[in-house]
Design an enzyme around this catalytic site. Structure first.
Site, PDB file in Angstrom:
ATOM      1  N   HIS A 294      14.762  11.509  34.869  1.00 46.25           N
ATOM      2  CA  HIS A 294      14.880  11.025  36.253  1.00 46.25           C
ATOM      3  C   HIS A 294      16.211  11.471  36.871  1.00 46.25           C
ATOM      4  O   HIS A 294      16.259  11.868  38.038  1.00 46.25           O
ATOM      5  CB  HIS A 294      14.774   9.497  36.281  1.00 46.25           C
ATOM      6  CG  HIS A 294      13.383   8.978  36.118  1.00 46.25           C
ATOM      7  ND1 HIS A 294      12.693   9.044  34.925  1.00 46.25           N
ATOM      8  CD2 HIS A 294      12.524   8.384  37.001  1.00 46.25           C
ATOM      9  CE1 HIS A 294      11.494   8.512  35.074  1.00 46.25           C
ATOM     10  NE2 HIS A 294      11.362   8.100  36.331  1.00 46.25           N
ATOM     11  N   HIS A 337      17.844   3.626  30.340  1.00 44.54           N
ATOM     12  CA  HIS A 337      18.507   4.726  29.632  1.00 44.54           C
ATOM     13  C   HIS A 337      19.914   4.299  29.268  1.00 44.54           C
ATOM     14  O   HIS A 337      20.537   3.481  29.961  1.00 44.54           O
ATOM     15  CB  HIS A 337      18.580   5.983  30.513  1.00 44.54           C
ATOM     16  CG  HIS A 337      17.357   6.836  30.463  1.00 44.54           C
ATOM     17  ND1 HIS A 337      17.082   7.679  29.406  1.00 44.54           N
ATOM     18  CD2 HIS A 337      16.337   6.989  31.341  1.00 44.54           C
ATOM     19  CE1 HIS A 337      15.945   8.312  29.639  1.00 44.54           C
ATOM     20  NE2 HIS A 337      15.470   7.905  30.804  1.00 44.54           N
ATOM     21  N   ASP A 341      22.913   9.122  28.275  1.00 41.36           N
ATOM     22  CA  ASP A 341      21.745   9.882  28.728  1.00 41.36           C
ATOM     23  C   ASP A 341      21.933  10.363  30.163  1.00 41.36           C
ATOM     24  O   ASP A 341      21.665  11.520  30.500  1.00 41.36           O
ATOM     25  CB  ASP A 341      20.480   9.011  28.665  1.00 41.36           C
ATOM     26  CG  ASP A 341      20.123   8.599  27.258  1.00 41.36           C
ATOM     27  OD1 ASP A 341      20.745   9.119  26.320  1.00 41.36           O
ATOM     28  OD2 ASP A 341      19.229   7.762  27.104  1.00 41.36           O
TER      29      ASP A 341
END
Length: 408
Positions: A294, A337, A341
């Site tokens: 994302h 996350h 990340d």
């Protein structure tokens, strides 16, 4: 030696001239090793001095030698014209490999190197008879854009399949609790935050699609987006496959799930791929933590929007950055996350974008064999794009006949 005899100079005459000008250190290199005579001396350019096989290293010597050569060229303009090397006050155009060659075999013109304006292109004529190119036509090369689209679709499909494999290997939450994380341990989870992050991505995607639709060089822009997005996600496949991190929060009910045979795995991969890996479309995945996909999409779209819109569009640029940064915050606030990340995803995406566009805009890879070896896909897609892509806009569709008659 008389000035009129330069064209008949031998390497010995050139050696004598170099000594008179104070460049004794280069006599052996230029005259003995490379046998430079009068004609080749007049055709010498700064590019020749810097590039193989000469590769002079001392900047001061390069500049001083070019000053002496330009004086000699100015004194022998008639000889340059006979040789087809017109003197422009800087260096003879086309001399010594200053022409860049595109991968289709066509030379890329220097904007001041023609005495007659080429047909079919707009040029401005100076009082000295030179022509400056006003518009540079960029070949859209639709077939390359199609190839890049196939590439990114394949990578997304492969990523979906790897996510299925990773889900089967996700560590047991009872044995491997969430790792310590400064942000996740300090900020309480916001349940609706991940949906907001995806909403930011959807808005950014719509802005980018509008920019892409109206941009005159949309084919090149789409090709660059596909090649960069595909490369980053291919790297993501490798990282999340080789290392399985524990889930970042207890709210994630993730456990190793066995999908059975290969057909079941492919069906699940198609479901992830068709839903774009988004929770808004009902897709829920586990184990794909290193690194955040994302964040990659948000950051890549932001950089493309800001790169391919005019610098004066401050509102669009500000909105794009706000959506990017708020999207990243919402990803972390949702505890979907780890912080690492998101950081790695942002760093890799921005560096790859900047490296790609720096190489494309400066065309540095043309003089670098190493760049063509290490970035073969980049060289393939960009070899006919000569310099920066201008931000020019236009309606993508031709006006209907009725509208043309109404407008006149």
């Amino acid at each position: 030696m008389t000035q009129q005899s330069v064209r008949r100079w031998t390497p010995k005459h050139v050696a004598k001239w170099l000594k008179e000008e104070g460049f004794c250190d280069y006599v052996d290199l230029l005259c003995n090793k490379h046998r430079l005579d009068g004609t080749s001396l007049l055709a010498l350019s700064e590019y020749d001095l810097r590039s193989p096989p000469l590769e002079l290293k001392v900047l001061g010597d390069i500049k001083r030698l070019m000053v002496s050569i330009r004086k000699l060229q100015k004194q022998n303009i008639d000889v340059l014209e006979e040789l087809g090397l017109p003197f422009d006050g800087h260096s003879p155009s086309g001399a010594g490999g200053t022409l860049d060659w595109l991968c289709n075999g066509d030379p890329s013109r220097d904007c001041d190197s023609t005495d007659t304006a080429p047909v079919g292109e707009e040029y401005h004529q100076y009082t000295n008879g030179k022509y400056k190119q006003q518009m540079r036509r960029l070949d859209p090369e639709y077939w390359k854009t199609v190839l890049s689209s196939v590439y990114v679709v394949f990578v997304f499909g492969f990523t979906s399949f790897v996510m299925v494999i990773v889900h089967e290997r996700v560590p047991d939450m009872r044995t491997y609790p969430p790792l310590p994380d400064i942000f996740l341990d300090s900020v309480p989870r916001i349940p609706w935050a991940f949906a907001m992050a995806e909403a930011c991505g959807v808005i950014l995607c719509n802005i980018w699609l509008l920019v892409l639709l109206l941009h005159k060089h949309r084919s090149i822009l789409l090709r660059r987006l596909c090649s960069l997005m595909g490369t980053v996600f291919m790297l993501r496949c490798i990282t999340m496959f080789v290392t399985s991190l524990s889930v970042p929060g207890q709210h994630l009910q993730c456990s190793g799930k066995i999908y059975g045979d290969m057909w079941a795995k492919l069906q699940r991969a198609v479901a992830i791929w068709s839903g774009f890996g988004m929770t808004l479309t009902g897709v829920h995945t586990c184990g794909d933590y290193m690194f955040s996909g994302h964040t990659v999409v948000l950051t890549m779209l932001n950089f493309f929007v800001t790169e391919y819109t005019p610098r004066s569009w401050n509102f669009i640029h500000t909105l794009s950055w706000v959506l990017n940064l708020f999207g990243i915050f919402f990803i972390l606030a949702a505890h979907e996350h780890y912080s690492i990340d998101v950081f790695i995803a942002f760093y890799i995406t921005t560096r790859l974008f900047l490296y790609y566009h720096t190489l494309a805009n400066t065309r540095a890879y043309q003089q670098s064999r190493r760049a063509r070896i290490w970035f073969p896909m980049f060289s393939f897609f960009e070899c006919n794009v000569n310099g920066p892509v201008p931000n020019e806009y236009g309606w993508p569709f031709s006006r209907p006949a009725v509208m043309r008659r109404m407008i006149g």
